[in-house]
Design a protein around this motif. Structure first.
Motif, PDB file in Angstrom:
ATOM      1  N   ILE A 186      33.132  34.804  32.887  1.00 60.04           N
ATOM      2  CA  ILE A 186      33.455  34.964  34.311  1.00 60.04           C
ATOM      3  C   ILE A 186      34.606  34.042  34.694  1.00 60.04           C
ATOM      4  CG2 ILE A 186      32.602  34.641  36.670  1.00 60.04           C
ATOM      5  CD1 ILE A 186      29.809  35.435  35.627  1.00 60.04           C
ATOM      6  N   THR A 187      34.529  32.781  34.283  1.00 62.16           N
ATOM      7  CA  THR A 187      35.587  31.823  34.614  1.00 62.16           C
ATOM      8  C   THR A 187      36.939  32.296  34.103  1.00 62.16           C
ATOM      9  OG1 THR A 187      34.115  29.903  34.722  1.00 62.16           O
ATOM     10  CG2 THR A 187      36.422  29.466  34.205  1.00 62.16           C
ATOM     11  N   GLU A 188      36.994  32.714  32.857  1.00 62.97           N
ATOM     12  CA  GLU A 188      38.275  33.138  32.280  1.00 62.97           C
ATOM     13  C   GLU A 188      38.783  34.422  32.930  1.00 62.97           C
ATOM     14  OE1 GLU A 188      40.119  31.201  30.358  1.00 62.97           O
ATOM     15  OE2 GLU A 188      38.483  29.775  30.669  1.00 62.97           O
ATOM     16  N   SER A 189      37.875  35.309  33.309  1.00 61.63           N
ATOM     17  CA  SER A 189      38.284  36.560  33.967  1.00 61.63           C
ATOM     18  C   SER A 189      38.887  36.286  35.337  1.00 61.63           C
ATOM     19  CB  SER A 189      37.077  37.491  34.105  1.00 61.63           C
ATOM     20  OG  SER A 189      36.559  37.844  32.835  1.00 61.63           O
ATOM     21  N   VAL A 190      38.290  35.366  36.075  1.00 64.69           N
ATOM     22  CA  VAL A 190      38.822  35.013  37.398  1.00 64.69           C
ATOM     23  C   VAL A 190      40.202  34.370  37.256  1.00 64.69           C
ATOM     24  CG1 VAL A 190      38.481  33.508  39.407  1.00 64.69           C
ATOM     25  CG2 VAL A 190      36.569  34.838  38.499  1.00 64.69           C
ATOM     26  N   LYS A 191      40.365  33.537  36.254  1.00 68.36           N
ATOM     27  CA  LYS A 191      41.676  32.918  36.026  1.00 68.36           C
ATOM     28  C   LYS A 191      42.740  33.974  35.710  1.00 68.36           C
ATOM     29  CE  LYS A 191      40.200  28.315  34.521  1.00 68.36           C
ATOM     30  NZ  LYS A 191      40.153  27.351  33.389  1.00 68.36           N
ATOM     31  N   LEU A 192      42.357  35.018  34.994  1.00 67.61           N
ATOM     32  CA  LEU A 192      43.295  36.109  34.697  1.00 67.61           C
ATOM     33  C   LEU A 192      43.741  36.803  35.983  1.00 67.61           C
ATOM     34  CD1 LEU A 192      41.822  37.839  31.513  1.00 67.61           C
ATOM     35  CD2 LEU A 192      44.015  36.647  31.712  1.00 67.61           C
ATOM     36  N   VAL A 193      42.805  37.035  36.892  1.00 66.74           N
ATOM     37  CA  VAL A 193      43.155  37.641  38.183  1.00 66.74           C
ATOM     38  C   VAL A 193      44.155  36.757  38.924  1.00 66.74           C
ATOM     39  CG1 VAL A 193      42.256  38.236  40.469  1.00 66.74           C
ATOM     40  CG2 VAL A 193      40.999  38.929  38.427  1.00 66.74           C
ATOM     41  N   MET A 194      43.923  35.443  38.876  1.00 67.07           N
ATOM     42  CA  MET A 194      44.770  34.511  39.617  1.00 67.07           C
ATOM     43  C   MET A 194      46.171  34.373  39.014  1.00 67.07           C
ATOM     44  SD  MET A 194      41.949  31.606  40.656  1.00 67.07           S
ATOM     45  CE  MET A 194      43.072  30.709  41.745  1.00 67.07           C
ATOM     46  N   GLU A 195      46.338  34.846  37.777  1.00 67.26           N
ATOM     47  CA  GLU A 195      47.669  34.870  37.167  1.00 67.26           C
ATOM     48  C   GLU A 195      48.574  35.894  37.850  1.00 67.26           C
ATOM     49  OE1 GLU A 195      49.046  33.101  34.797  1.00 67.26           O
ATOM     50  OE2 GLU A 195      47.381  32.044  33.842  1.00 67.26           O
ATOM     51  N   GLU A 196      47.949  36.910  38.457  1.00 66.99           N
ATOM     52  CA  GLU A 196      48.690  38.042  39.022  1.00 66.99           C
ATOM     53  C   GLU A 196      48.982  37.796  40.500  1.00 66.99           C
ATOM     54  OE1 GLU A 196      49.818  40.521  37.129  1.00 66.99           O
ATOM     55  OE2 GLU A 196      48.866  39.621  35.383  1.00 66.99           O
ATOM     56  N   ASP A 197      49.920  36.919  40.783  1.00 64.50           N
ATOM     57  CA  ASP A 197      50.304  36.631  42.162  1.00 64.50           C
ATOM     58  C   ASP A 197      50.750  37.919  42.867  1.00 64.50           C
ATOM     59  OD1 ASP A 197      50.908  34.530  44.177  1.00 64.50           O
ATOM     60  OD2 ASP A 197      52.942  35.335  43.973  1.00 64.50           O
ATOM     61  N   PRO A 198      50.310  38.225  44.062  1.00 64.38           N
ATOM     62  CA  PRO A 198      49.561  37.386  45.009  1.00 64.38           C
ATOM     63  C   PRO A 198      48.059  37.660  45.040  1.00 64.38           C
ATOM     64  CG  PRO A 198      50.435  39.262  46.191  1.00 64.38           C
ATOM     65  CD  PRO A 198      50.767  39.467  44.724  1.00 64.38           C
ATOM     66  N   LEU A 199      47.478  38.141  43.938  1.00 69.54           N
ATOM     67  CA  LEU A 199      46.051  38.471  43.958  1.00 69.54           C
ATOM     68  C   LEU A 199      45.187  37.228  44.160  1.00 69.54           C
ATOM     69  CD1 LEU A 199      45.616  41.111  41.097  1.00 69.54           C
ATOM     70  CD2 LEU A 199      45.916  41.496  43.543  1.00 69.54           C
ATOM     71  N   HIS A 200      44.096  37.414  44.906  1.00 70.96           N
ATOM     72  CA  HIS A 200      43.082  36.374  45.083  1.00 70.96           C
ATOM     73  C   HIS A 200      41.732  36.971  44.702  1.00 70.96           C
ATOM     74  CE1 HIS A 200      45.684  33.517  47.250  1.00 70.96           C
ATOM     75  NE2 HIS A 200      46.238  34.593  47.785  1.00 70.96           N
ATOM     76  N   PRO A 201      40.874  36.200  44.053  1.00 67.48           N
ATOM     77  CA  PRO A 201      39.579  36.747  43.620  1.00 67.48           C
ATOM     78  C   PRO A 201      38.630  37.005  44.785  1.00 67.48           C
ATOM     79  CG  PRO A 201      40.149  34.717  42.426  1.00 67.48           C
ATOM     80  CD  PRO A 201      41.078  34.825  43.581  1.00 67.48           C
ATOM     81  N   LEU A 202      38.048  38.182  44.809  1.00 67.70           N
ATOM     82  CA  LEU A 202      36.922  38.513  45.674  1.00 67.70           C
ATOM     83  C   LEU A 202      35.878  39.138  44.760  1.00 67.70           C
ATOM     84  CD1 LEU A 202      35.408  38.854  48.286  1.00 67.70           C
ATOM     85  CD2 LEU A 202      36.819  40.848  48.827  1.00 67.70           C
ATOM     86  N   VAL A 203      34.848  38.384  44.458  1.00 69.30           N
ATOM     87  CA  VAL A 203      33.908  38.722  43.385  1.00 69.30           C
ATOM     88  C   VAL A 203      32.591  39.206  43.979  1.00 69.30           C
ATOM     89  CG1 VAL A 203      32.757  37.864  41.305  1.00 69.30           C
ATOM     90  CG2 VAL A 203      35.007  36.970  41.951  1.00 69.30           C
ATOM     91  N   LEU A 204      32.062  40.298  43.424  1.00 67.89           N
ATOM     92  CA  LEU A 204      30.823  40.882  43.922  1.00 67.89           C
ATOM     93  C   LEU A 204      29.690  40.649  42.926  1.00 67.89           C
ATOM     94  CD1 LEU A 204      32.181  44.302  45.244  1.00 67.89           C
ATOM     95  CD2 LEU A 204      32.271  42.045  46.316  1.00 67.89           C
ATOM     96  N   GLY A 205      28.556  40.159  43.461  1.00 70.48           N
ATOM     97  CA  GLY A 205      27.373  39.946  42.625  1.00 70.48           C
ATOM     98  C   GLY A 205      26.587  41.227  42.471  1.00 70.48           C
ATOM     99  N   GLY A 206      25.548  41.177  41.701  1.00 75.30           N
ATOM    100  CA  GLY A 206      24.993  40.045  40.992  1.00 75.30           C
ATOM    101  C   GLY A 206      24.320  39.007  41.890  1.00 75.30           C
ATOM    102  N   ASP A 207      23.630  38.095  41.180  1.00 75.51           N
ATOM    103  CA  ASP A 207      22.964  37.035  41.902  1.00 75.51           C
ATOM    104  C   ASP A 207      23.895  35.838  42.081  1.00 75.51           C
ATOM    105  OD1 ASP A 207      22.819  35.286  39.668  1.00 75.51           O
ATOM    106  OD2 ASP A 207      20.823  35.993  39.107  1.00 75.51           O
TER     107      ASP A 207
END
Length: 207
Positions: free
Chosen positions: A4-25
């Motif tokens: 999860i951590t590495e996947s979120v960092k990949l999203v943040m590489e793609e400026d101007p994307l910001h993570p909005l993550v859906l759970g899950g718990d």
């Protein structure tokens, strides 16, 4: 957690994307906030809307459970301020852990007193931004019955909107967690509420 951590960092590489993550718990908030903090190079302020503080040192022997995510976040130094709003199911350990980490816990029993402050928050000055974590069970079950841990006496949907709309902050990432479709009722009512929360957070992040 590492995936999860590495996947979120990949999203943040793609400026101007910001993570909005859906759970899950709620266990996902730890690896997501860890990624955001590490990628931005410092701690963030966290606004956490929930019926529960999720700050136990361990739950049923699991230090990475949904009930322990914010203990790991604070231990790791990924958050400077942690504001927990909507709390109405909290134990002695939850309060002690809150004091240990300097958490600002706003329980529903004092919400009428705290409302003016909570609906006019200004966060993020001096840190890398603000992270918003919304557990759908922050809402009273009259508005969102489709959750795993129902706790009556919660926030109304309008209460949550007021807090989000009036928040002055650079929101860099967010999550929406704990929607349980197996417990939803009335033609997907909670799903609709959760979708609305996602839309509101998207708008907040994109400003």
């Amino acid at each position: 957690m590492n995936v999860i951590t590495e996947s979120v960092k990949l999203v943040m590489e793609e400026d101007p994307l910001h993570p909005l993550v859906l759970g899950g718990d709620h266990s996902i908030s730890f690896p997501v906030i860890r990624a955001v903090s590490e990628k931005l190079g410092g701690p963030v302020d966290v606004l956490h809307l929930d019926a529960h503080p999720d700050i136990y040192d361990a739950f049923e022997g699991n230090k990475y459970s949904h009930a322990s995510s914010f203990a790991r976040i604070m231990e790791g130094g990924y958050a400077r301020r942690l504001l927990q709003v909507g709390i109405r199911s909290i134990t002695k350990e939850g309060r002690e852990q809150g004091k240990r980490f300097g958490v600002e816990q706003y329980e529903m029993r004092t919400f009428s007193r705290d409302r003016q402050f909570l609906e006019n928050l200004k966060l993020g000055e001096g840190v890398k931004g603000v992270y918003i974590s919304v557990d759908v069970d922050c809402l009273d079950p009259a508005f969102a019955p489709g959750v795993s841990h129902i706790e009556p006496g919660g926030l109304s949907f309008r209460d949550v909107l007021n807090i989000l709309h009036n928040l002055q902050a650079d929101v860099v990432a967010a999550d929406v967690v704990e929607f349980n479709p197996q417990r939803d009722t009335v033609d997907g009512m909670t799903a609709m509420v959760a979708a609305k929360l996602v839309r509101e957070l998207t708008a907040k992040i994109s400003k």
